[in-house]
Design an enzyme around this catalytic site. Structure first.
Site, PDB file in Angstrom:
ATOM      1  N   ASP A  35      -3.134 -17.975   2.736  1.00  0.00           N
ATOM      2  CA  ASP A  35      -4.319 -18.675   2.209  1.00  0.00           C
ATOM      3  C   ASP A  35      -4.824 -19.697   3.229  1.00  0.00           C
ATOM      4  O   ASP A  35      -6.029 -19.807   3.478  1.00  0.00           O
ATOM      5  CB  ASP A  35      -4.037 -19.321   0.849  1.00  0.00           C
ATOM      6  CG  ASP A  35      -2.638 -19.917   0.738  1.00  0.00           C
ATOM      7  OD1 ASP A  35      -1.830 -19.720   1.666  1.00  0.00           O
ATOM      8  OD2 ASP A  35      -2.345 -20.582  -0.264  1.00  0.00           O
ATOM      9  N   TYR A  76       0.826  -1.214   0.000  1.00  0.00           N
ATOM     10  CA  TYR A  76       0.000   0.000   0.000  1.00  0.00           C
ATOM     11  C   TYR A  76       0.864   1.269   0.000  1.00  0.00           C
ATOM     12  O   TYR A  76       0.367   2.359  -0.243  1.00  0.00           O
ATOM     13  CB  TYR A  76      -0.936   0.037   1.209  1.00  0.00           C
ATOM     14  CG  TYR A  76      -2.031  -1.025   1.216  1.00  0.00           C
ATOM     15  CD1 TYR A  76      -2.233  -1.860   0.130  1.00  0.00           C
ATOM     16  CD2 TYR A  76      -2.870  -1.166   2.315  1.00  0.00           C
ATOM     17  CE1 TYR A  76      -3.222  -2.827   0.144  1.00  0.00           C
ATOM     18  CE2 TYR A  76      -3.863  -2.134   2.333  1.00  0.00           C
ATOM     19  CZ  TYR A  76      -4.032  -2.959   1.247  1.00  0.00           C
ATOM     20  OH  TYR A  76      -5.024  -3.911   1.269  1.00  0.00           O
ATOM     21  N   ASP A  99     -10.724  -7.925   8.444  1.00  0.00           N
ATOM     22  CA  ASP A  99     -12.146  -7.837   8.066  1.00  0.00           C
ATOM     23  C   ASP A  99     -12.805  -9.214   8.117  1.00  0.00           C
ATOM     24  O   ASP A  99     -13.952  -9.357   8.547  1.00  0.00           O
ATOM     25  CB  ASP A  99     -12.299  -7.250   6.662  1.00  0.00           C
ATOM     26  CG  ASP A  99     -12.469  -5.743   6.697  1.00  0.00           C
ATOM     27  OD1 ASP A  99     -12.074  -5.141   7.715  1.00  0.00           O
ATOM     28  OD2 ASP A  99     -12.994  -5.177   5.722  1.00  0.00           O
ATOM     29  N   LYS A 154       3.384 -15.087   3.026  1.00  0.00           N
ATOM     30  CA  LYS A 154       3.284 -15.894   1.801  1.00  0.00           C
ATOM     31  C   LYS A 154       4.724 -16.212   1.384  1.00  0.00           C
ATOM     32  O   LYS A 154       5.189 -15.862   0.289  1.00  0.00           O
ATOM     33  CB  LYS A 154       2.515 -15.087   0.727  1.00  0.00           C
ATOM     34  CG  LYS A 154       2.126 -15.877  -0.487  1.00  0.00           C
ATOM     35  CD  LYS A 154       1.030 -16.899  -0.263  1.00  0.00           C
ATOM     36  CE  LYS A 154       0.778 -17.703  -1.510  1.00  0.00           C
ATOM     37  NZ  LYS A 154      -0.071 -18.888  -1.286  1.00  0.00           N
ATOM     38  N   ASP A 170      -5.171  -6.265   6.359  1.00  0.00           N
ATOM     39  CA  ASP A 170      -6.381  -5.560   5.953  1.00  0.00           C
ATOM     40  C   ASP A 170      -7.480  -6.592   5.678  1.00  0.00           C
ATOM     41  O   ASP A 170      -8.620  -6.494   6.159  1.00  0.00           O
ATOM     42  CB  ASP A 170      -6.049  -4.760   4.680  1.00  0.00           C
ATOM     43  CG  ASP A 170      -7.166  -3.844   4.245  1.00  0.00           C
ATOM     44  OD1 ASP A 170      -8.126  -3.692   5.013  1.00  0.00           O
ATOM     45  OD2 ASP A 170      -7.079  -3.289   3.135  1.00  0.00           O
TER      46      ASP A 170
END
Ligand code: NAD
Length: 363
Positions: free
Chosen positions: A223, A145, A251, A191, A247
């Protein structure tokens, strides 16, 4: 006469239900200060659309100065449908980014706690969510980001993900220290089978872990973590992860609690000053109706006591008071099952204050 400890809190209610839920959070903050014998001064500032309307800017200089002079910042929510066009030059949400940047708030903490009485409020089966008590600790100021996005043509676009060792190390320390206060387990999510940044992340987290031998460290690919969180949420204690994965996972984790109205958050930097706010937004669909759930804002006050004021007893007292009110069967509309009687925003705040005052000293 002994001098009373005194704290200054910058209170920025912001927009929509931010104003309603912060009014209740303030009551709880005053009540906890009174009960534990310290003094709190609440100084109000403008932020978000409310600030744009009055000053033309989402985070006026006076608000920034107010925050700079405070021990902690308590924020409601920012956002207004009038400014929803993402192409607008001035938007309420810019205030949040400016606050994070000014105070170098690089760690975002979102606890997800499912109160036994609310297990049926989640879209997942109660036997899955029952007993969930984890916290997502997300790196907030690095990663993809904050890379260098380039749209090179209508055929090709590039984003870059960069992490430096020190950025990983400081967030990892926050996670291990949080785990020491909890169930002593950190699940670091990355990852590493694909991304170079994740391999650096994993190496640094392994090194930091050596300083916290009382905490168990587990690595999990993002994942697998996304799936595991929905199947076995009780397995998690502290989830440590980088900006984008955090992020998404925070959520996802929020679904476990059943309502946005139950989720507090903290954004922390190196020092004590932190920003505490409910995870939800300004909820224009219910603003002004007196039905918003103030518990996320109230639980954000508990986090403020824990992380900025370093007052763990007060944090626990607030969390226990919320627990008792829920156990007694009181619900705002968002967490009520059909047919169950509901209380208003203000009544819920009063109930928590009542439960707080009713607790024996030393809770
Ligand atoms: P939202 O969180 O405001 O609302 C989502 C849904 O959850 C709505 O149906 C709302 O009624 C419900 N809800 C949220 N909080 C609740 C509460 N305390 N009690 C009961 N129900 C609650 O998200 P949105 O509708 O996508 O966004 C509205 C505005 O808020 C937008 O302008 C958005 O940019 C802004 N926003 C701000 C923040 C923030 O200030 N940190 C976070 C998210 C969204």
């Amino acid at each position: 006469m002994t001098q009373q400890t005194r704290y200054v809190i910058a209170v920025l209610p912001g927009d929509g239900i931010g104003q309603e839920v912060i009014a209740e959070a303030e009551k709880v903050l005053r009540a906890v200060a009174e009960r534990f014998g310290w003094h709190v001064e609440l100084r109000h500032g403008l932020v978000g659309a409310a600030a744009i309307d009055q000053t033309g800017r989402p985070l006026p200089d006076e608000t920034l100065a107010l925050c700079q002079s405070a021990d902690a910042i308590l924020l409601g929510a920012v956002g207004d449908p009038r400014y929803d066009d993402p192409r607008s030059r001035i938007r309420p949400e810019q205030a949040l980014l400016a606050l994070r940047k000014t105070f170098e708030l690089f760690a975002n903490l979102r606890p997800v706690w499912v109160h036994p009485a609310l297990a049926s409020a989640s879209p997942l089966r109660p036997e899955i969510v029952q007993g969930t008590d984890c916290i997502v600790i997300r790196e907030l100021t690095g990663g993809i980001y904050f890379g260098e996005p380039r749209v090179e043509s209508d055929q090709r676009a590039v984003d870059t993900m960069i992490y430096h060792r020190n950025e990983v190390e400081r967030i990892a320390r926050i996670a291990f220290q949080a785990a020491q206060r909890r169930k002593r387990k950190v699940t670091s999510v990355d990852k590493a089978n694909v991304l170079a940044c994740s391999r650096l992340w994993r190496r640094v987290v392994d090194q930091v872990a050596r300083d916290y031998p009382d905490v168990v460290l587990q690595h999990m690919l993002v994942d697998a973590a996304a799936m595991h969180l929905m199947r076995h949420p009780r397995d998690f204690d502290v989830i440590l992860t980088e900006n984008m994965f955090g992020d998404i996972l925070s959520d996802e984790a929020s679904v476990l609690a059943g309502s946005m109205g139950m989720l507090p958050s903290a954004s922390l930097g190196e020092g004590r000053l932190g920003l505490f706010e409910p995870v939800h937004g300004s909820a224009p669909d219910i603003a002004g109706k007196g039905i918003a759930n103030p518990l996320a804002a109230i639980l954000s006050v508990a986090m403020l006591c824990r992380y900025s004021l370093r007052r763990e007893r007060e944090a626990k007292a607030i969390e226990n008071a919320v627990g008792r009110v829920l156990e007694a069967g009181y619900r705002t509309a968002d967490i009520a099952v059909p047919g169950q009687p509901v209380v208003t925003t203000q009544q819920m705040g009063d109930l928590v204050v009542g439960a707080l005052s009713a607790q024996g000293s030393g809770t």
